[in-house]
Design a protein around this motif. Sequence first.
Motif, PDB file in Angstrom:
ATOM      1  N   GLY A  20      42.829  26.796  45.144  1.00 36.94           N
ATOM      2  CA  GLY A  20      44.207  27.027  45.604  1.00 36.94           C
ATOM      3  C   GLY A  20      44.938  27.857  44.448  1.00 36.94           C
ATOM      4  O   GLY A  20      46.127  28.215  44.728  1.00 36.94           O
ATOM      5  N   GLU A  21      44.447  27.771  43.260  1.00 39.89           N
ATOM      6  CA  GLU A  21      45.184  28.684  42.213  1.00 39.89           C
ATOM      7  C   GLU A  21      44.718  30.097  42.203  1.00 39.89           C
ATOM      8  O   GLU A  21      43.418  30.062  42.667  1.00 39.89           O
ATOM      9  CB  GLU A  21      44.968  27.969  41.000  1.00 39.89           C
ATOM     10  CG  GLU A  21      45.773  26.694  40.628  1.00 39.89           C
ATOM     11  CD  GLU A  21      45.666  26.096  39.184  1.00 39.89           C
ATOM     12  OE1 GLU A  21      45.850  26.845  38.269  1.00 39.89           O
ATOM     13  OE2 GLU A  21      45.584  24.806  38.846  1.00 39.89           O
ATOM     14  N   PRO A  22      45.370  30.928  41.481  1.00 49.13           N
ATOM     15  CA  PRO A  22      44.722  32.122  41.324  1.00 49.13           C
ATOM     16  C   PRO A  22      43.491  32.109  40.302  1.00 49.13           C
ATOM     17  O   PRO A  22      43.346  31.240  39.562  1.00 49.13           O
ATOM     18  CB  PRO A  22      45.704  33.016  40.513  1.00 49.13           C
ATOM     19  CG  PRO A  22      47.132  32.230  40.875  1.00 49.13           C
ATOM     20  CD  PRO A  22      46.706  30.872  41.172  1.00 49.13           C
ATOM     21  N   ALA A  23      42.506  33.052  40.465  1.00 48.55           N
ATOM     22  CA  ALA A  23      41.244  33.063  39.776  1.00 48.55           C
ATOM     23  C   ALA A  23      41.561  32.838  38.128  1.00 48.55           C
ATOM     24  O   ALA A  23      42.609  33.598  37.827  1.00 48.55           O
ATOM     25  CB  ALA A  23      40.344  34.308  39.888  1.00 48.55           C
ATOM     26  N   TRP A  37      44.007  33.375  32.846  1.00 43.17           N
ATOM     27  CA  TRP A  37      43.936  34.041  34.006  1.00 43.17           C
ATOM     28  C   TRP A  37      42.977  35.015  34.050  1.00 43.17           C
ATOM     29  O   TRP A  37      42.862  35.859  33.244  1.00 43.17           O
ATOM     30  CB  TRP A  37      45.518  34.579  34.529  1.00 43.17           C
ATOM     31  CG  TRP A  37      46.308  33.464  34.697  1.00 43.17           C
ATOM     32  CD1 TRP A  37      47.530  33.295  33.929  1.00 43.17           C
ATOM     33  CD2 TRP A  37      46.435  32.296  35.348  1.00 43.17           C
ATOM     34  NE1 TRP A  37      48.374  32.275  34.087  1.00 43.17           N
ATOM     35  CE2 TRP A  37      47.756  31.536  35.224  1.00 43.17           C
ATOM     36  CE3 TRP A  37      45.721  31.935  36.541  1.00 43.17           C
ATOM     37  CZ2 TRP A  37      47.971  30.465  35.979  1.00 43.17           C
ATOM     38  CZ3 TRP A  37      45.945  30.603  37.110  1.00 43.17           C
ATOM     39  CH2 TRP A  37      47.346  29.975  36.844  1.00 43.17           C
ATOM     40  N   LEU A  38      42.422  35.446  35.354  1.00 38.64           N
ATOM     41  CA  LEU A  38      41.672  36.441  35.354  1.00 38.64           C
ATOM     42  C   LEU A  38      42.193  37.541  36.092  1.00 38.64           C
ATOM     43  O   LEU A  38      43.018  37.325  37.230  1.00 38.64           O
ATOM     44  CB  LEU A  38      40.265  36.107  36.087  1.00 38.64           C
ATOM     45  CG  LEU A  38      39.396  35.227  35.205  1.00 38.64           C
ATOM     46  CD1 LEU A  38      38.189  34.896  35.901  1.00 38.64           C
ATOM     47  CD2 LEU A  38      39.167  35.501  33.807  1.00 38.64           C
ATOM     48  N   SER A  39      41.694  38.816  35.985  1.00 39.56           N
ATOM     49  CA  SER A  39      42.483  39.887  36.592  1.00 39.56           C
ATOM     50  C   SER A  39      43.901  40.349  36.930  1.00 39.56           C
ATOM     51  O   SER A  39      44.660  39.966  37.938  1.00 39.56           O
ATOM     52  CB  SER A  39      41.628  40.026  38.183  1.00 39.56           C
ATOM     53  OG  SER A  39      41.923  41.029  38.586  1.00 39.56           O
ATOM     54  N   PRO A  40      44.671  40.402  35.734  1.00 38.81           N
ATOM     55  CA  PRO A  40      44.328  40.898  34.486  1.00 38.81           C
ATOM     56  C   PRO A  40      44.093  39.533  33.718  1.00 38.81           C
ATOM     57  O   PRO A  40      44.785  38.494  33.859  1.00 38.81           O
ATOM     58  CB  PRO A  40      45.280  41.603  34.094  1.00 38.81           C
ATOM     59  CG  PRO A  40      46.616  41.094  34.650  1.00 38.81           C
ATOM     60  CD  PRO A  40      46.258  40.843  36.160  1.00 38.81           C
ATOM     61  N   ALA A  71      31.772  34.352  39.983  1.00 36.45           N
ATOM     62  CA  ALA A  71      31.602  33.095  40.000  1.00 36.45           C
ATOM     63  C   ALA A  71      32.584  32.268  40.594  1.00 36.45           C
ATOM     64  O   ALA A  71      32.354  31.046  41.438  1.00 36.45           O
ATOM     65  CB  ALA A  71      31.176  32.352  38.591  1.00 36.45           C
ATOM     66  N   TRP A  72      33.732  32.500  40.284  1.00 35.34           N
ATOM     67  CA  TRP A  72      34.839  31.729  40.954  1.00 35.34           C
ATOM     68  C   TRP A  72      34.710  31.869  42.617  1.00 35.34           C
ATOM     69  O   TRP A  72      34.986  31.078  43.116  1.00 35.34           O
ATOM     70  CB  TRP A  72      36.338  32.632  40.383  1.00 35.34           C
ATOM     71  CG  TRP A  72      37.585  32.038  41.136  1.00 35.34           C
ATOM     72  CD1 TRP A  72      37.922  32.387  42.262  1.00 35.34           C
ATOM     73  CD2 TRP A  72      38.226  31.090  40.737  1.00 35.34           C
ATOM     74  NE1 TRP A  72      39.159  31.648  42.632  1.00 35.34           N
ATOM     75  CE2 TRP A  72      39.203  30.831  41.655  1.00 35.34           C
ATOM     76  CE3 TRP A  72      38.358  30.220  39.657  1.00 35.34           C
ATOM     77  CZ2 TRP A  72      40.319  29.772  41.578  1.00 35.34           C
ATOM     78  CZ3 TRP A  72      39.025  28.971  39.524  1.00 35.34           C
ATOM     79  CH2 TRP A  72      40.262  29.208  40.217  1.00 35.34           C
ATOM     80  N   ASP A  74      32.193  32.720  44.478  1.00 36.26           N
ATOM     81  CA  ASP A  74      31.056  32.151  44.770  1.00 36.26           C
ATOM     82  C   ASP A  74      31.202  30.519  44.900  1.00 36.26           C
ATOM     83  O   ASP A  74      31.104  29.852  45.841  1.00 36.26           O
ATOM     84  CB  ASP A  74      30.029  32.272  43.942  1.00 36.26           C
ATOM     85  CG  ASP A  74      29.353  33.564  43.944  1.00 36.26           C
ATOM     86  OD1 ASP A  74      29.623  34.181  45.254  1.00 36.26           O
ATOM     87  OD2 ASP A  74      28.402  33.914  43.046  1.00 36.26           O
ATOM     88  N   TYR A  75      31.991  29.999  43.772  1.00 31.29           N
ATOM     89  CA  TYR A  75      32.150  28.439  43.913  1.00 31.29           C
ATOM     90  C   TYR A  75      33.257  28.113  44.597  1.00 31.29           C
ATOM     91  O   TYR A  75      32.946  27.148  45.521  1.00 31.29           O
ATOM     92  CB  TYR A  75      32.487  28.043  42.302  1.00 31.29           C
ATOM     93  CG  TYR A  75      32.704  26.739  42.393  1.00 31.29           C
ATOM     94  CD1 TYR A  75      31.751  25.848  42.072  1.00 31.29           C
ATOM     95  CD2 TYR A  75      33.919  26.124  42.258  1.00 31.29           C
ATOM     96  CE1 TYR A  75      31.852  24.515  42.090  1.00 31.29           C
ATOM     97  CE2 TYR A  75      34.189  24.662  42.028  1.00 31.29           C
ATOM     98  CZ  TYR A  75      32.873  23.901  41.889  1.00 31.29           C
ATOM     99  OH  TYR A  75      33.230  22.321  41.969  1.00 31.29           O
ATOM    100  N   PHE A  76      34.473  28.842  44.867  1.00 27.26           N
ATOM    101  CA  PHE A  76      35.431  28.318  45.820  1.00 27.26           C
ATOM    102  C   PHE A  76      35.384  28.994  47.009  1.00 27.26           C
ATOM    103  O   PHE A  76      36.169  28.692  48.029  1.00 27.26           O
ATOM    104  CB  PHE A  76      36.845  28.558  45.245  1.00 27.26           C
ATOM    105  CG  PHE A  76      36.996  27.812  43.750  1.00 27.26           C
ATOM    106  CD1 PHE A  76      37.274  26.397  44.018  1.00 27.26           C
ATOM    107  CD2 PHE A  76      37.025  28.420  42.575  1.00 27.26           C
ATOM    108  CE1 PHE A  76      37.580  25.654  42.921  1.00 27.26           C
ATOM    109  CE2 PHE A  76      37.120  27.520  41.559  1.00 27.26           C
ATOM    110  CZ  PHE A  76      37.558  26.405  41.732  1.00 27.26           C
ATOM    111  N   GLY A  77      34.328  29.695  47.442  1.00 30.61           N
ATOM    112  CA  GLY A  77      34.214  30.206  48.604  1.00 30.61           C
ATOM    113  C   GLY A  77      35.343  31.246  49.020  1.00 30.61           C
ATOM    114  O   GLY A  77      35.739  31.319  50.328  1.00 30.61           O
ATOM    115  N   THR A  78      36.150  32.066  48.061  1.00 29.38           N
ATOM    116  CA  THR A  78      37.043  33.018  48.639  1.00 29.38           C
ATOM    117  C   THR A  78      36.598  34.250  48.621  1.00 29.38           C
ATOM    118  O   THR A  78      35.656  34.637  47.925  1.00 29.38           O
ATOM    119  CB  THR A  78      38.364  32.637  47.502  1.00 29.38           C
ATOM    120  OG1 THR A  78      37.880  33.158  46.496  1.00 29.38           O
ATOM    121  CG2 THR A  78      38.741  31.405  47.475  1.00 29.38           C
TER     122      THR A  78
END
Length: 78
Positions: A20-23, A37-40, A71-72, A74-78
Amino acid sequence: MPTVFQVGPYSFIFFSSDRGEPAHIHVKRDRQLVKFWLSPVSLAKNRGFKDHELNDISRLVEEYEQTFLEAWHDYFGT
């Protein structure tokens, strides 16, 4: 708490409650923990790392940003 990646003393991890949080990625060493945070890539929260070490960790997060994003998703299915 899956470990996505390990570099030297640093464990790059997710928490299952992060859905539910940003990557983002958490980096843990001993009792220190930092969140980027990722991206950026940007610093979200730091608990215990000194500035010079944060710079090193930030460079690693930037270098492996794409790996962490994949990986994010894949793990969270988003």
